[in-house]
Design a protein around this motif. Structure first.
Motif, PDB file in Angstrom:
ATOM      1  N   MET A   1     -11.709  -7.556 -13.530  1.00  0.00           N
ATOM      2  CA  MET A   1     -11.201  -7.513 -12.393  1.00  0.00           C
ATOM      3  C   MET A   1     -10.481  -8.367 -12.014  1.00  0.00           C
ATOM      4  O   MET A   1     -11.028  -9.457 -11.175  1.00  0.00           O
ATOM      5  CB  MET A   1     -11.939  -6.321 -11.576  1.00  0.00           C
ATOM      6  N   SER A   2      -9.641  -8.671 -11.549  1.00  0.00           N
ATOM      7  CA  SER A   2      -9.171  -9.672 -10.252  1.00  0.00           C
ATOM      8  C   SER A   2      -9.135  -9.690  -9.183  1.00  0.00           C
ATOM      9  O   SER A   2      -9.133  -8.503  -8.611  1.00  0.00           O
ATOM     10  CB  SER A   2      -7.201 -10.157 -11.217  1.00  0.00           C
ATOM     11  N   GLN A   3      -9.382 -10.869  -8.831  1.00  0.00           N
ATOM     12  CA  GLN A   3      -9.311 -10.501  -7.109  1.00  0.00           C
ATOM     13  C   GLN A   3      -8.480  -9.574  -6.894  1.00  0.00           C
ATOM     14  O   GLN A   3      -8.754  -9.133  -4.905  1.00  0.00           O
ATOM     15  CB  GLN A   3      -9.415 -12.043  -6.839  1.00  0.00           C
ATOM     16  N   ARG A   4      -7.796 -10.357  -6.627  1.00  0.00           N
ATOM     17  CA  ARG A   4      -6.166  -8.894  -5.924  1.00  0.00           C
ATOM     18  C   ARG A   4      -6.850  -7.336  -6.260  1.00  0.00           C
ATOM     19  O   ARG A   4      -6.117  -7.032  -5.314  1.00  0.00           O
ATOM     20  CB  ARG A   4      -4.985  -9.361  -7.007  1.00  0.00           C
ATOM     21  N   MET A   5      -6.817  -7.410  -8.024  1.00  0.00           N
ATOM     22  CA  MET A   5      -6.527  -5.526  -7.967  1.00  0.00           C
ATOM     23  C   MET A   5      -8.259  -4.872  -6.846  1.00  0.00           C
ATOM     24  O   MET A   5      -8.431  -4.488  -6.422  1.00  0.00           O
ATOM     25  CB  MET A   5      -7.088  -5.547  -9.002  1.00  0.00           C
ATOM     26  N   THR A   6      -9.488  -5.890  -7.129  1.00  0.00           N
ATOM     27  CA  THR A   6     -11.403  -6.090  -6.380  1.00  0.00           C
ATOM     28  C   THR A   6     -10.459  -5.221  -4.979  1.00  0.00           C
ATOM     29  O   THR A   6     -10.699  -4.885  -4.108  1.00  0.00           O
ATOM     30  CB  THR A   6     -11.025  -6.887  -5.992  1.00  0.00           C
ATOM     31  N   LEU A   7      -9.431  -6.385  -3.965  1.00  0.00           N
ATOM     32  CA  LEU A   7      -9.470  -6.206  -2.717  1.00  0.00           C
ATOM     33  C   LEU A   7      -7.801  -4.935  -2.544  1.00  0.00           C
ATOM     34  O   LEU A   7      -8.324  -4.203  -1.781  1.00  0.00           O
ATOM     35  CB  LEU A   7      -7.655  -7.147  -2.338  1.00  0.00           C
ATOM     36  N   ARG A   8      -7.037  -4.323  -3.710  1.00  0.00           N
ATOM     37  CA  ARG A   8      -6.344  -3.493  -3.324  1.00  0.00           C
ATOM     38  C   ARG A   8      -7.418  -2.256  -3.095  1.00  0.00           C
ATOM     39  O   ARG A   8      -7.056  -1.265  -3.056  1.00  0.00           O
ATOM     40  CB  ARG A   8      -5.236  -3.155  -4.148  1.00  0.00           C
ATOM     41  N   THR A  10     -10.406  -1.790  -2.649  1.00  0.00           N
ATOM     42  CA  THR A  10     -11.370  -2.016  -1.569  1.00  0.00           C
ATOM     43  C   THR A  10     -10.513  -1.046  -0.501  1.00  0.00           C
ATOM     44  O   THR A  10     -10.470   0.076   0.373  1.00  0.00           O
ATOM     45  CB  THR A  10     -12.051  -3.343  -1.363  1.00  0.00           C
ATOM     46  N   ARG A  11      -8.879  -1.387  -0.376  1.00  0.00           N
ATOM     47  CA  ARG A  11      -8.396  -1.197   0.434  1.00  0.00           C
ATOM     48  C   ARG A  11      -7.491   0.622   0.299  1.00  0.00           C
ATOM     49  O   ARG A  11      -8.454   1.391   1.391  1.00  0.00           O
ATOM     50  CB  ARG A  11      -6.997  -1.492   1.212  1.00  0.00           C
ATOM     51  N   LEU A  12      -7.959   0.466  -0.527  1.00  0.00           N
ATOM     52  CA  LEU A  12      -7.197   2.225  -1.149  1.00  0.00           C
ATOM     53  C   LEU A  12      -8.568   3.261  -0.783  1.00  0.00           C
ATOM     54  O   LEU A  12      -8.353   3.561   0.072  1.00  0.00           O
ATOM     55  CB  LEU A  12      -6.819   2.356  -2.555  1.00  0.00           C
ATOM     56  N   LEU A  13      -9.560   2.738  -0.515  1.00  0.00           N
ATOM     57  CA  LEU A  13     -11.034   3.719  -1.081  1.00  0.00           C
ATOM     58  C   LEU A  13     -11.111   3.720   0.454  1.00  0.00           C
ATOM     59  O   LEU A  13     -11.591   4.711   1.170  1.00  0.00           O
ATOM     60  CB  LEU A  13     -12.340   2.665  -1.511  1.00  0.00           C
ATOM     61  N   ASN A  14     -10.902   2.796   0.856  1.00  0.00           N
ATOM     62  CA  ASN A  14     -10.687   2.837   2.609  1.00  0.00           C
ATOM     63  C   ASN A  14      -9.750   3.347   3.764  1.00  0.00           C
ATOM     64  O   ASN A  14      -9.512   3.565   4.866  1.00  0.00           O
ATOM     65  CB  ASN A  14     -10.980   1.402   3.352  1.00  0.00           C
ATOM     66  N   MET A  15      -8.222   3.532   2.816  1.00  0.00           N
ATOM     67  CA  MET A  15      -7.563   4.255   3.713  1.00  0.00           C
ATOM     68  C   MET A  15      -7.281   6.121   3.777  1.00  0.00           C
ATOM     69  O   MET A  15      -7.228   5.854   5.016  1.00  0.00           O
ATOM     70  CB  MET A  15      -6.794   4.391   3.361  1.00  0.00           C
ATOM     71  N   VAL A  16      -8.239   6.435   2.875  1.00  0.00           N
ATOM     72  CA  VAL A  16      -8.396   8.482   3.451  1.00  0.00           C
ATOM     73  C   VAL A  16      -9.129   8.270   4.564  1.00  0.00           C
ATOM     74  O   VAL A  16      -8.946   8.794   5.738  1.00  0.00           O
ATOM     75  CB  VAL A  16      -8.741   8.373   2.687  1.00  0.00           C
ATOM     76  N   PRO A  17     -10.290   7.805   4.744  1.00  0.00           N
ATOM     77  CA  PRO A  17     -11.310   7.828   6.105  1.00  0.00           C
ATOM     78  C   PRO A  17     -10.449   7.068   7.707  1.00  0.00           C
ATOM     79  O   PRO A  17     -10.467   7.665   8.356  1.00  0.00           O
ATOM     80  CB  PRO A  17     -12.857   7.076   5.875  1.00  0.00           C
ATOM     81  N   TYR A  18      -9.937   6.193   6.891  1.00  0.00           N
ATOM     82  CA  TYR A  18      -9.189   5.710   7.603  1.00  0.00           C
ATOM     83  C   TYR A  18      -8.147   6.071   8.708  1.00  0.00           C
ATOM     84  O   TYR A  18      -7.784   6.202  10.096  1.00  0.00           O
ATOM     85  CB  TYR A  18      -8.481   3.793   7.782  1.00  0.00           C
ATOM     86  N   LYS A  27       3.324   4.069  10.294  1.00  0.00           N
ATOM     87  CA  LYS A  27       2.745   3.057   8.905  1.00  0.00           C
ATOM     88  C   LYS A  27       3.001   1.947   9.414  1.00  0.00           C
ATOM     89  O   LYS A  27       2.328   0.973   9.244  1.00  0.00           O
ATOM     90  CB  LYS A  27       4.665   3.527   7.962  1.00  0.00           C
ATOM     91  N   GLN A  28       4.489   1.237  10.528  1.00  0.00           N
ATOM     92  CA  GLN A  28       4.560   0.161  10.891  1.00  0.00           C
ATOM     93  C   GLN A  28       2.766  -0.250  11.277  1.00  0.00           C
ATOM     94  O   GLN A  28       2.674  -0.816  11.637  1.00  0.00           O
ATOM     95  CB  GLN A  28       5.314   0.011  11.949  1.00  0.00           C
ATOM     96  N   GLU A  29       2.100   0.922  12.181  1.00  0.00           N
ATOM     97  CA  GLU A  29       0.594   0.347  13.043  1.00  0.00           C
ATOM     98  C   GLU A  29      -0.304   0.076  12.377  1.00  0.00           C
ATOM     99  O   GLU A  29      -1.530  -0.331  11.932  1.00  0.00           O
ATOM    100  CB  GLU A  29       0.021   1.594  13.851  1.00  0.00           C
ATOM    101  N   ALA A  30      -0.210   1.483  11.068  1.00  0.00           N
ATOM    102  CA  ALA A  30      -1.379   0.674  10.198  1.00  0.00           C
ATOM    103  C   ALA A  30      -1.324  -0.642   9.305  1.00  0.00           C
ATOM    104  O   ALA A  30      -1.884  -0.518   9.079  1.00  0.00           O
ATOM    105  CB  ALA A  30      -0.694   2.588   9.203  1.00  0.00           C
ATOM    106  N   ALA A  31      -0.345  -0.405   9.244  1.00  0.00           N
ATOM    107  CA  ALA A  31       0.176  -2.180   8.298  1.00  0.00           C
ATOM    108  C   ALA A  31       0.153  -3.471   8.426  1.00  0.00           C
ATOM    109  O   ALA A  31      -0.829  -3.940   8.602  1.00  0.00           O
ATOM    110  CB  ALA A  31       2.032  -1.616   7.241  1.00  0.00           C
ATOM    111  N   ALA A  32       0.468  -3.032  10.030  1.00  0.00           N
ATOM    112  CA  ALA A  32      -0.356  -3.884  10.359  1.00  0.00           C
ATOM    113  C   ALA A  32      -1.849  -4.145  10.699  1.00  0.00           C
ATOM    114  O   ALA A  32      -2.406  -5.418  10.735  1.00  0.00           O
ATOM    115  CB  ALA A  32       0.454  -4.215  12.454  1.00  0.00           C
ATOM    116  N   GLU A  33      -2.699  -3.611  10.834  1.00  0.00           N
ATOM    117  CA  GLU A  33      -3.961  -2.860  11.029  1.00  0.00           C
ATOM    118  C   GLU A  33      -4.938  -2.906   9.772  1.00  0.00           C
ATOM    119  O   GLU A  33      -5.559  -4.416   9.835  1.00  0.00           O
ATOM    120  CB  GLU A  33      -4.417  -1.492  11.551  1.00  0.00           C
ATOM    121  N   LEU A  34      -4.362  -3.236   8.266  1.00  0.00           N
ATOM    122  CA  LEU A  34      -5.133  -3.186   7.583  1.00  0.00           C
ATOM    123  C   LEU A  34      -4.516  -4.279   6.584  1.00  0.00           C
ATOM    124  O   LEU A  34      -4.854  -4.803   6.020  1.00  0.00           O
ATOM    125  CB  LEU A  34      -4.557  -2.059   6.750  1.00  0.00           C
TER     126      LEU A  34
END
Length: 322
Positions: A1-8, A10-18, A27-34
């Protein structure tokens, strides 16, 4: 798995609890924090919207409300709950982590030990005790390994002192790190060698010294695109080649020295070819194997090995002078 896919991922798995912890966030606030753009955030939300538990019915998929400016999780499909490992899962993960920590250069051993301690604490004393008793204690990371790993992580050039087993030479060279490669339970630094003007693999336990330089690593793009240059051993036609006959009980020799054109005879013995740069080094190596490895050619190498063996026998036959 590429580093780019790994980062995405990780981000997806953290987004629901976030988003469950920040109901109604824009969306603007969330995008800035993420740390992503609003467009990337929308793409991630659309991906999450079709994820969930096996079955993937209306009651299994993650449900989100993000058509307006705010984002809200209406059904989490259980992803908000902490993952609980079964004892077999925890044991397998701990064994894998310990193996990772014992491979030099692959990870920060301090970080690995920290993760192991957390998993043992979460999994319970029984699982932790079993794994701890069966696993050897990890040695502290050597300065050489730490320097190499730091240069790879920071994308900086390295000056190394390296022992080449095939050439029986110790050389000092500047390399541009590309990454770390694991081959047959050995760690290798994959780098562009400025001296050889090519991509080479440097075994960690043969790097005597390593200094991270204050300049960025610049491996040529053409070299990175050519996967053939990243092989562990390349048959260099410019070097002399020996034809060997390896006894069946010495087949382990193939695991330690690069061989080509390997053929197994009916009696279990093995014929193989091996390139070498130093005739003296090759003669010493072959003489050390005794009857386990016989040189079939070239004739000058056979004669050199025979002379060394005869000299050794004569030396043992002489009386000891006190």
């Amino acid at each position: 798995m590429s580093q780019r896919m790994t980062l995405r991922l990780t981000r997806l798995l953290n987004m629901v609890p976030y988003f469950m912890a920040h109901p109604g966030i824009t969306k603007q606030e969330a995008a800035a924090e993420l740390g992503v753009t609003v467009a990337q955030l929308k793409t991630d939300l659309e991906q999450l919207w079709v994820c969930g538990l096996p079955g993937y019915g209306p009651g299994d998929l993650i449900d989100l409300s993000f058509e307006e400016e705010t984002v809200e999780v209406t059904f989490s499909a259980g992803i908000d709950r902490p993952l609980r490992l079964t004892p077999p899962e925890a044991t397998a993960l701990l064994v894998a982590l310990r193996a990772l920590g014992e491979m030099p250069g692959t990870a920060d051993p301090t970080s690995v030990q920290g993760v192991i301690a957390k998993i043992e604490a979460a999994a319970g004393v029984a699982t932790g005790d079993v794994v701890t008793r069966s696993a050897p204690e990890s040695d502290q990371e050597s300065p050489v390994v730490a320097a190499v790993r730091s240069a790879v992580r920071n994308g900086r050039a390295l000056e190394i002192t390296y022992f080449s087993a095939s050439r029986d030479q110790v050389t000092r060279r500047i390399v541009d790190p590309i990454g770390v490669v694991l081959v047959d339970n050995n760690s290798y630094l994959q780098a562009w060698c400025r001296q050889a003007e090519g991509v080479r693999l440097f075994r960690y336990d043969r790097i005597d010294e390593a200094t991270e330089l204050d300049e960025p690593a610049r491996p040529p793009a053409a070299a990175l695109a050519d996967s053939s240059s990243l092989e562990l051993f390349q048959d260099d036609a410019t070097l002399p080649q020996a034809r060997l006959l390896i006894a069946a009980d010495h087949a382990w020799v193939l695991d330690y020295h690069p061989m080509t054109d390997v053929r197994v005879r009916e009696d279990g013995s093995i014929e193989a070819s091996m390139r070498f740069a130093s005739p003296d080094w090759m003669a010493r190596l072959m003489a050390g194997f005794g009857a386990g490895v016989r040189v079939l050619g070239p004739p000058e190498l056979s004669e050199s090995v025979r002379s060394r063996a005869s000299a050794a026998l004569e030396a043992y036959g002489q009386p000891i002078v006190g």
